[in-house]
Design a protein around this motif. Sequence first.
Motif, short mmCIF file in Angstrom:
data_model
loop_
_atom_site.label_atom_id
_atom_site.label_comp_id
_atom_site.label_asym_id
_atom_site.label_seq_id
_atom_site.Cartn_x
_atom_site.Cartn_y
_atom_site.Cartn_z
N GLN A 75 -37.30 24.79 10.82
CA GLN A 75 -37.92 23.98 9.79
C GLN A 75 -39.17 24.70 9.32
O GLN A 75 -40.07 24.98 10.09
N SER A 148 -24.59 25.01 9.75
CA SER A 148 -25.81 24.81 8.96
C SER A 148 -27.02 25.37 9.71
O SER A 148 -27.92 25.96 9.10
N GLN A 152 -29.62 28.55 8.67
CA GLN A 152 -31.07 28.52 8.76
C GLN A 152 -31.60 29.72 9.55
O GLN A 152 -32.64 30.29 9.23
N ASP A 155 -31.58 32.61 7.24
CA ASP A 155 -32.74 32.51 6.33
C ASP A 155 -33.97 33.10 7.00
O ASP A 155 -34.76 33.82 6.37
N ASP A 156 -34.16 32.78 8.27
CA ASP A 156 -35.35 33.26 8.97
C ASP A 156 -35.25 34.74 9.30
O ASP A 156 -36.24 35.48 9.26
N SER A 187 -29.79 19.57 9.59
CA SER A 187 -30.42 20.72 8.95
C SER A 187 -31.34 20.26 7.82
O SER A 187 -30.98 19.39 7.03
N THR A 188 -32.53 20.85 7.75
CA THR A 188 -33.44 20.50 6.66
C THR A 188 -33.03 21.16 5.35
O THR A 188 -33.28 20.61 4.28
N THR A 189 -32.39 22.32 5.43
CA THR A 189 -32.04 23.07 4.22
C THR A 189 -30.62 22.80 3.76
O THR A 189 -30.35 22.76 2.55
N TYR A 190 -29.71 22.57 4.71
CA TYR A 190 -28.29 22.47 4.37
C TYR A 190 -27.71 21.10 4.68
O TYR A 190 -26.50 20.96 4.86
N SER A 191 -28.54 20.08 4.73
CA SER A 191 -28.06 18.71 4.94
C SER A 191 -27.16 18.30 3.78
O SER A 191 -27.45 18.57 2.61
N ARG A 201 -20.79 29.31 1.59
CA ARG A 201 -22.14 29.86 1.50
C ARG A 201 -22.29 31.10 2.38
O ARG A 201 -22.96 32.07 2.00
#
Length: 220
Positions: A75, A148, A152, A155-156, A187-191, A201
Amino acid sequence: MVVSALDPPAPPAMVADVVFVIEGTANLGPYFESLRKHYLLPAIEYFNGGPPAETDFGGDVSGVRGWHRGVPPFQGDFWGDRAPPPGRSLGGTQYSLVVFNTVDCAPESYVQCHAPTSSAYEFLTWLDSIQFVGGGGESCSLIAEGLSTALQLFDDFKKMREQIGQTHKVCVLICNSPPYLLPAVESTTYSGYSTESLVQRIAERGIHFSVVSPRKLPAP
């Protein structure tokens, strides 16, 4: 056993970001030792350039590895105050582990995630710590939650690899249950993404995706 891959693996010398997404339920437990011996260990040795040794590290930042439970693992900026400073990034292949469960694990988190490490030896200790419990009354598993979380992670990885440039990105899904039709929720990004849309994706991001299963699973 079913093994499917979208692309061939990278040459061993290439720096890679490798995420293993593993079903942590009793449905996979009886098969895991065979999978570990015949697939996981050879794959890790391939990316490591040889058998893992306790002294193998390729550029970790001290103190950033750990077990994250009950919170979305990346997150915002996972590294927080311990992020690599400007002009510095982590070298060497990085490994991370995502373990997902079924809906019967509530109120515990659906996903547990280890932060990245460049030690293949340490990564093997994480694999050995998976308990494979629960899920016996379920015919499906929360694959969307696992994928998901993996996205993330990638992404990091992109943030921490800014000074390195292109790396080979690999995601390996190991499961013995088909996905629920439920979308990802933790997931905060892929919810809200379904398993199928997450796989799309992954392909769009150029992440090399493989599925390993003791049995043939229906398409998501």
